[in-house]
Each structure stands twice: as C-alpha cells, then as structure tokens.
Design an enzyme around this catalytic site. Structure first.
Site, PDB file in Angstrom:
ATOM      1  CG  ASP A  47      -0.215  -0.154   2.500  1.00 20.40           C
ATOM      2  OD1 ASP A  47       1.022  -0.338   2.461  1.00 20.40           O
ATOM      3  OD2 ASP A  47      -0.862  -0.101   3.561  1.00 20.40           O
ATOM      4  CG  HIS A 253      21.360   3.061 -20.161  1.00 21.02           C
ATOM      5  ND1 HIS A 253      20.411   2.612 -21.053  1.00 21.02           N
ATOM      6  CD2 HIS A 253      21.722   4.288 -20.606  1.00 21.02           C
ATOM      7  CE1 HIS A 253      20.206   3.525 -21.986  1.00 21.02           C
ATOM      8  NE2 HIS A 253      20.991   4.551 -21.747  1.00 21.02           N
ATOM      9  CG  ASP A 270      24.360  10.776 -17.651  1.00 16.89           C
ATOM     10  OD1 ASP A 270      23.656  11.750 -17.335  1.00 16.89           O
ATOM     11  OD2 ASP A 270      24.256  10.186 -18.754  1.00 16.89           O
ATOM     12  CG  ASP A 281      20.873  14.228 -19.620  1.00 14.85           C
ATOM     13  OD1 ASP A 281      21.686  13.620 -18.897  1.00 14.85           O
ATOM     14  OD2 ASP A 281      20.437  13.760 -20.700  1.00 14.85           O
ATOM     15  CG  HIS A 360      25.776   7.376 -26.945  1.00 18.10           C
ATOM     16  ND1 HIS A 360      25.925   8.745 -27.046  1.00 18.10           N
ATOM     17  CD2 HIS A 360      26.762   6.970 -26.089  1.00 18.10           C
ATOM     18  CE1 HIS A 360      26.919   9.143 -26.273  1.00 18.10           C
ATOM     19  NE2 HIS A 360      27.466   8.083 -25.692  1.00 18.10           N
ATOM     20  CG  HIS A 364      18.594  13.200 -25.405  1.00 16.32           C
ATOM     21  ND1 HIS A 364      18.033  13.953 -24.405  1.00 16.32           N
ATOM     22  CD2 HIS A 364      19.687  12.607 -24.844  1.00 16.32           C
ATOM     23  CE1 HIS A 364      18.732  13.803 -23.289  1.00 16.32           C
ATOM     24  NE2 HIS A 364      19.762  13.004 -23.533  1.00 16.32           N
ATOM     25  CG  HIS A 371      15.884  10.316 -23.466  1.00 12.94           C
ATOM     26  ND1 HIS A 371      16.052   8.975 -23.249  1.00 12.94           N
ATOM     27  CD2 HIS A 371      17.084  10.882 -23.174  1.00 12.94           C
ATOM     28  CE1 HIS A 371      17.301   8.740 -22.828  1.00 12.94           C
ATOM     29  NE2 HIS A 371      17.938   9.886 -22.780  1.00 12.94           N
ATOM     30  CD  GLU A 394      23.744  12.517 -24.141  1.00 13.89           C
ATOM     31  OE1 GLU A 394      24.191  11.610 -23.430  1.00 13.89           O
ATOM     32  OE2 GLU A 394      22.561  12.880 -24.122  1.00 13.89           O
ATOM     33  CE1 TYR A 398      30.556   6.181 -22.629  1.00 10.09           C
ATOM     34  CE2 TYR A 398      30.132   6.115 -24.998  1.00 10.09           C
ATOM     35  CZ  TYR A 398      29.926   6.696 -23.758  1.00 10.09           C
ATOM     36  OH  TYR A 398      29.100   7.785 -23.643  1.00 10.09           O
ATOM     37  NE  ARG A 415      26.862   9.837 -21.118  1.00  7.47           N
ATOM     38  CZ  ARG A 415      26.962   8.611 -20.632  1.00  7.47           C
ATOM     39  NH1 ARG A 415      27.607   7.675 -21.309  1.00  7.47           N
ATOM     40  NH2 ARG A 415      26.433   8.286 -19.467  1.00  7.47           N
ATOM     41  CD  GLU A 417      23.965  14.218 -21.107  1.00  7.23           C
ATOM     42  OE1 GLU A 417      24.283  13.417 -20.202  1.00  7.23           O
ATOM     43  OE2 GLU A 417      22.905  14.142 -21.750  1.00  7.23           O
TER      44      GLU A 417
HETATM   45  N1  GLY Z   1      21.095  10.584 -18.831  1.00  2.00           N
HETATM   46  C1  GLY Z   1      20.462  10.034 -19.965  1.00  2.00           C
HETATM   47  C2  GLY Z   1      21.073  10.525 -21.201  1.00  2.00           C
HETATM   48  O1  GLY Z   1      22.136  11.131 -21.170  1.00  2.00           O
HETATM   49  O2  GLY Z   1      20.512  10.402 -22.250  1.00  2.00           O
HETATM   50 MN    MN Z   2      21.457  12.846 -22.269  1.00  2.00          MN
HETATM   51 MN    MN Z   3      22.887  12.042 -19.409  1.00  5.40          MN
END
Ligand code: GLY
Ligand code: MN
Ligand code: MN
Length: 452
Positions: A47, A253, A270, A281, A360, A364, A371, A394, A398, A415, A417
C-alpha cells in the site's frame, strides 16, 4: 490550510497561454474536444507508492500536480467560446489529514484559471455530454489501455443516443502530435526553470568532484548528488544517476552504483536534477585521485574536442544531426590517431566501425522529459534547429578490453554532456558551470583536498 503556491519561476498565465495555443491548433485541425489525463499513482509495494509525478503533457498545460485529474479542452464553435475544464479529486478532510492538501474543483478552478472544474467521479457521465456532436476527439491513443477502454465506452454511450440526434466524434486524433510540436520550443517560463535546474545540477557535479577520493563508494557519491538536488529544491533526480567508476563507465546505463572507487580510475557521473517538472542532464568524468593519467588525458581531450565541435554546430538553420556529424568527425579521426581503429576517416565513418567505441548519438531533446517530446525528423529531413529548442550535446568514447586495442586505453569510458538552448545566433550552454577542462577539474580537486 492555504493552497500551495505556484511553482517557483513559473506562472499560471504561461499554462493558460499553452492551453489556448493547443485550442488554436485544434481549431486549425477542424476543432473538437481534447482529453489529457494525468499519470496514475504507481504502487511500489503493498500500500505504498513510488513518489508521484504528474504526466508531462498534463503538467505542461495545467501546472496542477495532484494525481487523479483530467484536463478537457473544448475548441470554440460559432458563438461558443473555447473551454478549459479540470476534473480533479474533491476536498476530503479525512484524506487530507492522512495524505495532505487537495485543491478540490472550486479551489483549482479559481487558482489555476480553468473555466470550469468538476469532481473526478463525474468524468464518465460528463464525458458523454461533452463528446456529443464534437467533430473530433484529441487524445493520446494507445498510451494507456485503461484510458483507451474508458474512451471506447464513452463513445459507445454517445452512439447509443443517436436516435435522439446525438453524434459521436467522427475522428480520433492523436493530441501528442500537436503537443510535441509545442513542447519542442520552450517558452520563457520553461527556460527560466531549466536554467535553474541546470544551475542546481552543475552544483551537484562540483560537489561530487570535491567529495571523491579513492576508497569511497559509488553510492556515497550518488548520495552527495541527491543531497545537493534536494537541498536546493529539485523534487527528484531527473533519471537514475549513473555513478560509474573505472570499467563501469563502459556500461552506458550503469546504475548499480555499488562499487568502490579505485586510485588510478576515472569516474563518470551522468546525473541531473528535476525542478518543477523540468530535467537537467549532465555528464562529467574525472579521475578518482584527482590527476588524469596520460591515456586518460588522450581519450578525455578527444571527447572534449568532439563536444566543442558539436556545440559550434548548434545554431538556428542547422539541423538536429549537424552537432552529431561534427562530433563524429572529430571522434573518428581521434580513434584512428590513437590506434583504436585502422583505416581512413571516410572508411571509419562509412563502415561505422567507430560504433564499437561510440555507439550512441550525440543529442536528444531535453525538457520535461529527459528524452523530451518532439520529432527528430520532418519526413526525410532532420528537424531544423530554432531558438528556444533545448538539446543535449554528449559525445563519448568507451573502450572495452580487446586484443586489437592498445592496453593503455582498456576500460576507459568518457562522456561529456551539456545542455544547449538554441539562441538567435548560436546556443547558450546552461550547464557550463560544471568544469570540464582538465586543468579546471584538477585545480578544483586539488583545492578540495587542500593539496598543492
Ligand atoms: N542521462 C540520460 C542521457 O544522457 O541520455
Ligand atoms: Mn542525455
Ligand atoms: Mn545524461
């Protein structure tokens, strides 16, 4: 108890403008009625529930954050003015003692500026009246099976009254197409909140840089980030923070966040806070011991150069893919120079062999959702960038261990970003306060340790 104040930095006028703007778009598309429910509460165990977050579309149009609420918009016809109607939970002293304040329909109508408001329990009956003789129903078809079924029942009830002259809407239109186009270009109220979310989140990254030492755990760093987000007013992290030491940075991720930080490793973070329903982000990478090694410097500066090139490509008239292509050229050439990949620049890009290390895309949309809503292509063409759009930049690299990869680079994952607002002449990086030049990061970490 007094109603809670409007969200900081926002105003109910902005929500009214957005509702009118959607109504105008519906009118241009032939008119009708729109139904936009908020998100359901999600049980976590027995609950208790996950922290509640209102649906992004609903929030965008109302600023109303209670669960069990639905917005109905009716486009004007002839002499009939357009209408904005809220259905929400009724006042209930007993429940308010346990769960907290509820605006109730009357309070919500007055404070949030709806034309009418009713108890949520009246929705199904009123919907049958509201749907009758409307040319179209604008709704997020297929988003939620429960709502799809409820709408089908309401439409069938209207059809059952056809002998008394009532007609059900002849068309069902996906309201998300209009809302996504609106959400793609942020208004002034939205940008003000996003700048503040970015400011808080860059502060959290700086806090993490100051905190990190060999022997501390990833979750301890995550706790520092969460502390800073919440301390400065963010309701939640905008997504699960990635705190990835050493090889964990090569898991895109990674959210385990349970490993010890080792001397000599890099740490990739991140993380961004969510403020008044808007995401930040940000990714930063820095050495656990405060000093980049030679190979770490090579990879880090390559990614930073790629990011610089991508940021330079963000301006009105460019398209969504231009920053990615700019970053890709720099990264691919760097991968050749560092002997990660054989071949010419053209061959690496053509064959997509770079995807082994950069799998990637560079950007975005960013907004209420990390996103965010908004199309990336118009037909065959990438979306043109325009002032008020917000996108992440970003690039990353890797490097997993492999026989054909120089060992010095194994398990380095980088990365970088930032969040870019497209302006009239280029872009504004709203996350620039988090250091990213090697010299600046090392100086900050030295200062935090009190070392020369
Ligand atoms: N933190 C998710 C991305 O960078 O897309
Ligand atoms: Mn991102
Ligand atoms: Mn990110």
């Amino acid at each position: 108890m007094e109603p809670s104040p409007p969200p900081a930095g926002d105003s109910f006028a902005a929500y009214r403008r957005r509702r009118l703007s959607l109504i105008e778009r519906m009118s241009r598309g032939g008119g009708g009625i729109a139904l936009i429910p908020t998100a359901p509460e999600q049980p976590r165990n027995r609950d208790t529930h996950f922290p509640y977050r209102a649906d992004s579309y609903f929030q965008y149009l109302t600023g109303f954050t209670e669960p069990e609420a639905v917005l109905v918009l009716v486009a004007g016809r002839g002499d009939a003015a357009p209408q904005s109607i809220l259905f929400c939970r009724e006042k209930n002293l007993e429940r308010e003692i346990w769960d907290g304040f509820r605006h109730g329909p009357d309070g919500a109508r007055a404070l949030f500026g709806f034309d009418a408001a009713h108890a949520i329990g009246e929705l199904d009956a009123k919907l049958v009246e509201l749907l009758a003789d409307q040319p179209a129903l604008w709704f997020s078809i297929g988003h939620d099976a429960g709502w799809d079924g409820r709408i089908a029942v309401a439409l069938n009830k209207v059809r059952a009254e056809s002998r008394s002259g009532k007609r059900a809407p002849a068309a069902i239109r996906d309201v998300r197409a209009e809302l996504d186009a609106m959400r793609l270009v942020k208004d002034g109220a939205e940008l003000a909140i996003m700048r503040r979310a970015a400011e808080i989140s860059t502060g959290a990254h700086v806090r993490a840089m100051r905190f990190v030492r060999p022997g501390r755990f990833e979750y301890e760093v995550e706790a520092e980030l969460l502390h800073e987000f919440r301390r400065r007013g963010c309701e939640y992290p905008a997504y699960t923070s990635i705190v990835a030491g050493g090889a964990n940075a090569c898991v895109l991720h990674y959210v385990g966040n349970d490993q010890v930080l080792k001397d000599g490793d890099l740490l990739l973070i991140d993380a961004g806070g969510e403020l008044d329903g808007y995401a930040s982000d940000i990714t930063r990478c820095f050495p656990v011991n405060g000093r980049f090694s030679g190979p770490q410097t090579d990879v880090y500066d390559l990614v930073l150069d790629a990011q610089t090139a991508a940021i330079a490509a963000v301006r009105p008239g460019a398209t969504f893919v231009d920053p990615h292509e700019a970053a890709l050229k720099v990264l691919a050439q760097g991968m050749i120079d560092l002997k990660l990949l054989p071949g010419s620049l053209d061959a690496v890009i053509e064959s997509e062999s770079y995807k082994r290390f950069f799998m990637h895309r560079t950007s975005h949309w960013l907004g209420k959702d990390v996103h965010d809503a908004g199309e990336y292509k118009e037909g065959e063409h990438w979306a043109p960038l325009a002032p008020g759009m917000v996108l992440t930049i970003e690039p990353g690299c890797y490097i997993r261990p492999a026989d054909d990869v120089p060992e010095a680079f194994w398990n380095i994952g980088v990365r970088i970003e930032d969040d870019a607002v497209v302006t009239a002449s280029g872009c504004e990086i709203i996350t620039a306060a988090a250091p990213k030049k090697i010299a600046d990061i090392e100086a900050l970490m030295r200062d935090a340790r009190g070392t020369a």
